[in-house]
Design a protein around this motif. Sequence first.
Motif, PDB file in Angstrom:
ATOM      1  N   LYS A   1       6.093   7.165   3.295  1.00 22.39           N
ATOM      2  CA  LYS A   1       4.792   7.817   3.182  1.00 22.39           C
ATOM      3  C   LYS A   1       3.856   7.067   2.238  1.00 22.39           C
ATOM      4  CE  LYS A   1       6.795  12.355   4.188  1.00 22.39           C
ATOM      5  NZ  LYS A   1       6.916  13.775   3.779  1.00 22.39           N
ATOM      6  N   GLY A   2       4.322   5.922   1.748  1.00 21.61           N
ATOM      7  CA  GLY A   2       3.480   5.118   0.876  1.00 21.61           C
ATOM      8  C   GLY A   2       3.454   5.569  -0.567  1.00 21.61           C
ATOM      9  N   ASP A   3       4.181   6.662  -0.906  1.00 20.36           N
ATOM     10  CA  ASP A   3       4.169   7.146  -2.282  1.00 20.36           C
ATOM     11  C   ASP A   3       5.274   6.535  -3.131  1.00 20.36           C
ATOM     12  OD1 ASP A   3       6.071   8.455  -0.791  1.00 20.36           O
ATOM     13  OD2 ASP A   3       5.463  10.487  -1.361  1.00 20.36           O
ATOM     14  N   PHE A   4       6.396   6.182  -2.506  1.00 18.18           N
ATOM     15  CA  PHE A   4       7.500   5.574  -3.226  1.00 18.18           C
ATOM     16  C   PHE A   4       7.920   4.257  -2.585  1.00 18.18           C
ATOM     17  CE2 PHE A   4       8.262  10.106  -4.293  1.00 18.18           C
ATOM     18  CZ  PHE A   4       8.315  10.013  -5.681  1.00 18.18           C
ATOM     19  N   GLU A   5       8.410   3.361  -3.430  1.00 18.76           N
ATOM     20  CA  GLU A   5       9.032   2.123  -2.968  1.00 18.76           C
ATOM     21  C   GLU A   5      10.483   2.157  -3.426  1.00 18.76           C
ATOM     22  OE1 GLU A   5       8.958  -2.735  -3.692  1.00 18.76           O
ATOM     23  OE2 GLU A   5       7.589  -1.421  -4.814  1.00 18.76           O
ATOM     24  N   LEU A   6      11.417   2.175  -2.492  1.00 22.96           N
ATOM     25  CA  LEU A   6      12.834   2.213  -2.848  1.00 22.96           C
ATOM     26  C   LEU A   6      13.262   0.831  -3.342  1.00 22.96           C
ATOM     27  CD1 LEU A   6      15.435   3.898  -2.908  1.00 22.96           C
ATOM     28  CD2 LEU A   6      15.922   3.073  -0.586  1.00 22.96           C
ATOM     29  N   VAL A   7      13.577   0.747  -4.639  1.00 21.23           N
ATOM     30  CA  VAL A   7      13.892  -0.551  -5.241  1.00 21.23           C
ATOM     31  C   VAL A   7      15.360  -0.704  -5.603  1.00 21.23           C
ATOM     32  CG1 VAL A   7      11.552  -0.895  -6.107  1.00 21.23           C
ATOM     33  CG2 VAL A   7      13.239   0.298  -7.545  1.00 21.23           C
ATOM     34  N   GLY A   8      16.127   0.399  -5.554  1.00 25.58           N
ATOM     35  CA  GLY A   8      17.539   0.282  -5.893  1.00 25.58           C
ATOM     36  C   GLY A   8      18.325   1.528  -5.528  1.00 25.58           C
TER      37      GLY A   8
ATOM     38  N   LYS B   1      22.897  -1.450 -15.080  1.00 23.86           N
ATOM     39  CA  LYS B   1      22.509  -2.765 -14.573  1.00 23.86           C
ATOM     40  C   LYS B   1      21.371  -2.626 -13.562  1.00 23.86           C
ATOM     41  CE  LYS B   1      24.264  -6.925 -12.262  1.00 23.86           C
ATOM     42  NZ  LYS B   1      25.450  -7.567 -11.631  1.00 23.86           N
ATOM     43  N   MET B   2      21.481  -1.647 -12.679  1.00 22.77           N
ATOM     44  CA  MET B   2      20.422  -1.429 -11.702  1.00 22.77           C
ATOM     45  C   MET B   2      19.110  -1.095 -12.392  1.00 22.77           C
ATOM     46  SD  MET B   2      20.025   1.488  -8.703  1.00 22.77           S
ATOM     47  CE  MET B   2      19.735   2.811  -9.904  1.00 22.77           C
ATOM     48  N   LEU B   3      19.159  -0.184 -13.355  1.00 23.16           N
ATOM     49  CA  LEU B   3      17.938   0.222 -14.045  1.00 23.16           C
ATOM     50  C   LEU B   3      17.270  -0.958 -14.745  1.00 23.16           C
ATOM     51  CD1 LEU B   3      19.066   3.637 -15.608  1.00 23.16           C
ATOM     52  CD2 LEU B   3      17.848   3.245 -13.460  1.00 23.16           C
ATOM     53  N   ASP B   4      18.068  -1.810 -15.365  1.00 18.84           N
ATOM     54  CA  ASP B   4      17.511  -2.946 -16.098  1.00 18.84           C
ATOM     55  C   ASP B   4      16.966  -4.026 -15.172  1.00 18.84           C
ATOM     56  OD1 ASP B   4      18.036  -1.831 -18.564  1.00 18.84           O
ATOM     57  OD2 ASP B   4      19.989  -2.793 -18.769  1.00 18.84           O
ATOM     58  N   GLU B   5      17.573  -4.174 -14.006  1.00 18.80           N
ATOM     59  CA  GLU B   5      17.151  -5.251 -13.108  1.00 18.80           C
ATOM     60  C   GLU B   5      16.005  -4.857 -12.175  1.00 18.80           C
ATOM     61  OE1 GLU B   5      20.352  -7.154 -11.063  1.00 18.80           O
ATOM     62  OE2 GLU B   5      21.348  -7.795 -12.928  1.00 18.80           O
ATOM     63  N   VAL B   6      16.031  -3.646 -11.649  1.00 20.10           N
ATOM     64  CA  VAL B   6      14.976  -3.274 -10.691  1.00 20.10           C
ATOM     65  C   VAL B   6      13.834  -2.505 -11.350  1.00 20.10           C
ATOM     66  CG1 VAL B   6      16.674  -3.204  -8.839  1.00 20.10           C
ATOM     67  CG2 VAL B   6      15.994  -1.070  -9.926  1.00 20.10           C
ATOM     68  N   LYS B   7      14.077  -2.009 -12.578  1.00 20.11           N
ATOM     69  CA  LYS B   7      13.054  -1.342 -13.391  1.00 20.11           C
ATOM     70  C   LYS B   7      12.298  -0.255 -12.613  1.00 20.11           C
ATOM     71  CE  LYS B   7      12.461  -5.404 -16.315  1.00 20.11           C
ATOM     72  NZ  LYS B   7      13.505  -4.903 -17.242  1.00 20.11           N
ATOM     73  N   PRO B   8      13.007   0.783 -12.196  1.00 21.37           N
ATOM     74  CA  PRO B   8      12.327   1.883 -11.496  1.00 21.37           C
ATOM     75  C   PRO B   8      11.497   2.724 -12.453  1.00 21.37           C
ATOM     76  CG  PRO B   8      14.594   2.473 -11.911  1.00 21.37           C
ATOM     77  CD  PRO B   8      14.437   1.041 -12.352  1.00 21.37           C
ATOM     78  N   GLU B   9      10.514   3.396 -11.907  1.00 23.45           N
ATOM     79  CA  GLU B   9       9.713   4.343 -12.690  1.00 23.45           C
ATOM     80  C   GLU B   9      10.257   5.759 -12.546  1.00 23.45           C
ATOM     81  OE1 GLU B   9       5.255   3.150 -12.146  1.00 23.45           O
ATOM     82  OE2 GLU B   9       6.391   2.454 -10.384  1.00 23.45           O
TER      83      GLU B   9
ATOM     84  N   VAL C   1      -4.895   0.320  -6.762  1.00 23.09           N
ATOM     85  CA  VAL C   1      -4.102   0.670  -7.941  1.00 23.09           C
ATOM     86  C   VAL C   1      -3.630   2.115  -7.842  1.00 23.09           C
ATOM     87  CG1 VAL C   1      -4.189   1.055 -10.416  1.00 23.09           C
ATOM     88  CG2 VAL C   1      -5.191  -1.018  -9.454  1.00 23.09           C
ATOM     89  N   ALA C   2      -4.561   3.012  -7.411  1.00 22.88           N
ATOM     90  CA  ALA C   2      -4.236   4.428  -7.316  1.00 22.88           C
ATOM     91  C   ALA C   2      -3.156   4.693  -6.268  1.00 22.88           C
ATOM     92  CB  ALA C   2      -5.495   5.227  -6.986  1.00 22.88           C
ATOM     93  N   GLU C   3      -3.156   3.873  -5.218  1.00 27.58           N
ATOM     94  CA  GLU C   3      -2.221   4.093  -4.132  1.00 27.58           C
ATOM     95  C   GLU C   3      -0.932   3.278  -4.271  1.00 27.58           C
ATOM     96  OE1 GLU C   3      -4.435   3.260  -0.619  1.00 27.58           O
ATOM     97  OE2 GLU C   3      -5.816   4.936  -0.895  1.00 27.58           O
ATOM     98  N   LYS C   4      -0.810   2.552  -5.375  1.00 27.87           N
ATOM     99  CA  LYS C   4       0.390   1.756  -5.578  1.00 27.87           C
ATOM    100  C   LYS C   4       1.607   2.664  -5.631  1.00 27.87           C
ATOM    101  CE  LYS C   4       2.485  -1.630  -8.714  1.00 27.87           C
ATOM    102  NZ  LYS C   4       2.342  -2.356 -10.000  1.00 27.87           N
ATOM    103  N   PRO C   5       2.617   2.436  -4.801  1.00 21.86           N
ATOM    104  CA  PRO C   5       3.780   3.341  -4.778  1.00 21.86           C
ATOM    105  C   PRO C   5       4.586   3.288  -6.069  1.00 21.86           C
ATOM    106  CG  PRO C   5       4.190   1.397  -3.429  1.00 21.86           C
ATOM    107  CD  PRO C   5       2.744   1.347  -3.817  1.00 21.86           C
ATOM    108  N   VAL C   6       5.193   4.405  -6.389  1.00 19.92           N
ATOM    109  CA  VAL C   6       6.073   4.509  -7.550  1.00 19.92           C
ATOM    110  C   VAL C   6       7.411   3.856  -7.213  1.00 19.92           C
ATOM    111  CG1 VAL C   6       7.406   6.130  -8.969  1.00 19.92           C
ATOM    112  CG2 VAL C   6       4.999   6.600  -8.455  1.00 19.92           C
ATOM    113  N   ARG C   7       7.906   3.044  -8.129  1.00 21.08           N
ATOM    114  CA  ARG C   7       9.198   2.380  -7.932  1.00 21.08           C
ATOM    115  C   ARG C   7      10.311   3.408  -8.127  1.00 21.08           C
ATOM    116  NH1 ARG C   7       9.263  -3.027  -7.963  1.00 21.08           N
ATOM    117  NH2 ARG C   7      11.309  -3.173  -8.984  1.00 21.08           N
ATOM    118  N   LEU C   8      11.075   3.644  -7.068  1.00 15.25           N
ATOM    119  CA  LEU C   8      12.085   4.699  -7.052  1.00 15.25           C
ATOM    120  C   LEU C   8      13.481   4.121  -6.844  1.00 15.25           C
ATOM    121  CD1 LEU C   8      12.583   7.875  -6.875  1.00 15.25           C
ATOM    122  CD2 LEU C   8      12.574   7.532  -4.390  1.00 15.25           C
ATOM    123  N   ALA C   9      14.449   4.663  -7.585  1.00 23.54           N
ATOM    124  CA  ALA C   9      15.855   4.278  -7.407  1.00 23.54           C
ATOM    125  C   ALA C   9      16.689   5.528  -7.193  1.00 23.54           C
ATOM    126  CB  ALA C   9      16.361   3.499  -8.610  1.00 23.54           C
TER     127      ALA C   9
END
Length: 372
Positions: free
Chosen positions: A49-56, A85-93, A23-31
Motif C-alpha cells: 500500500k506504499g506505507d511500509f517497506e519490508l526491509v527484514g 543483527k537484523m535491527l543493526d543491519e537493516v535499521k527498521p523504523e 518525503v511525506a509519502e516515503k514508506p516506513v522501514r518495517l521489519a
Amino acid sequence: MKKSILLVLITVFLSTTVCVANVAEKPVRLAVAGMSHGHISFILGRPDKGDFELVGVCEADQELTGILKKRYNLDSDIIYSDLEKMLDEVKPEAVVAFGSIYDHLAVVKACAPRGIDVMVEKPLAVSMDHAKQMAALAKKYNIHLLTDYETSWYPTTAKSFQLVKDEKNVGTVRKVVIHDGHKGPKEIGCDKYFLDWLTDPVLNGGGAIVDFGCYGANLMTALTNGETPLSVTAVTRQLKPDIYTKVDDDATIVVSYPESNCIIQASWNWPFSRKDMEIYGTDGYVFADNKNDMRIRTRNTGDEIALKVTANDVAVYEDPFAYFYDVITGKITQPPYGLYSLENNMMVVQILDAARQSAKTGKTIKIKPTKE
C-alpha cells in the motif's frame, strides 16, 4: 521578463511541492520479528500500500523460514536468524512481532533502545512481570508499543462503543458477555510451528484463557475507559487433555467492576468459530454478532433492530498496519485506553494474571491498580 521570472517561480514551487510530497509519502522501514504465529500472513501477505517497506524478517527456525520464503517469495537478503543483527543491519523504523507471546519482551528489549516502534500480536505479554518491563522500556525510550486484536478492526466493535457512549441508547452498562474461540487450534489446522508455543504454558502463558480471554479483557477495558476491576474469578477446564496436555482449552472469567460485570467465555471447544459481544445496559442492549452484523434494542427503538455495519458507516481502521502507520507517523493519537494502547493492554495482562491465579486456587482474586 516578468513571464520568465513567473515561470521560474512556478517551477521552483512545483519542484518543492513534489519533493515535500515524496518525503511525506516515503514508506516506513518495517521489519518482522518472529514468523511462527499463524497470523504471519496478515503482514507477509498484505498488499503493498506504499506505507511500509519490508526491509527484514527474523526467524530462528530455518525449516519454517524456508517454507515462508517460498510461500511469500521473500528475498534471501532480508532474512535473518538473529534479531539484533537484523535491527543493526537493516535499521527498521518499526517492527511487528509474530513469534510467541513470551518473545514479546525480547523484541521490545531489542527495539526500544534503538528507538524502534513495536506492534505485537495479542496479548501484550505472558505476565505482569513481562508487561511492566515492556512498558518501562517503551516509556524510557519513548517508543510506541501497540497490541493488535482482530476485534479492533471490526466495524461492529466501533459502532457498539459509539452506541454505549451515547447513553440514550443503552443507559448505564451493567453486564457485558463476550464469547471468543473456535473448535481448537489443532482442529482448525494450525501448523506445528504455531501449535508448539500456543499450547505451551510458558511460551503462551496458558491455553484458551490467554489466547481468547484477552479479547474480552481488551474490549471491556476500552468500554470502561480503563476502570480498574474490583475482582476476577475464573474457572478453566481441560476438556480435551489428549490434545491439549499442558494447558486449559476452556475458560470462563468473571470480571467485576463497581457498577457492572463482564463475563468472558474463551474456548477451544466451540462447535464453530465466534467472536461476539453482548452489552446490556439499564435501557437496552447491543449485540455485536460478528464483524458486520449487530442487533440493538432500547426503550427508544422498541423491538429489536438488526444492523449491517461497514467501515463506511463508522470510523474504524480495518487494517491494523494502517493504524500502526498513522500512530507512528503522528497522523493520529491513540485515545486513552484505546484498544491498541499500552494502558489498555497492561490492564488486560493484569486481568489474565488474576484469572489464572483464580483458576489455580479456586478463589476470587482482588485487583490492585496497575502501576507502570
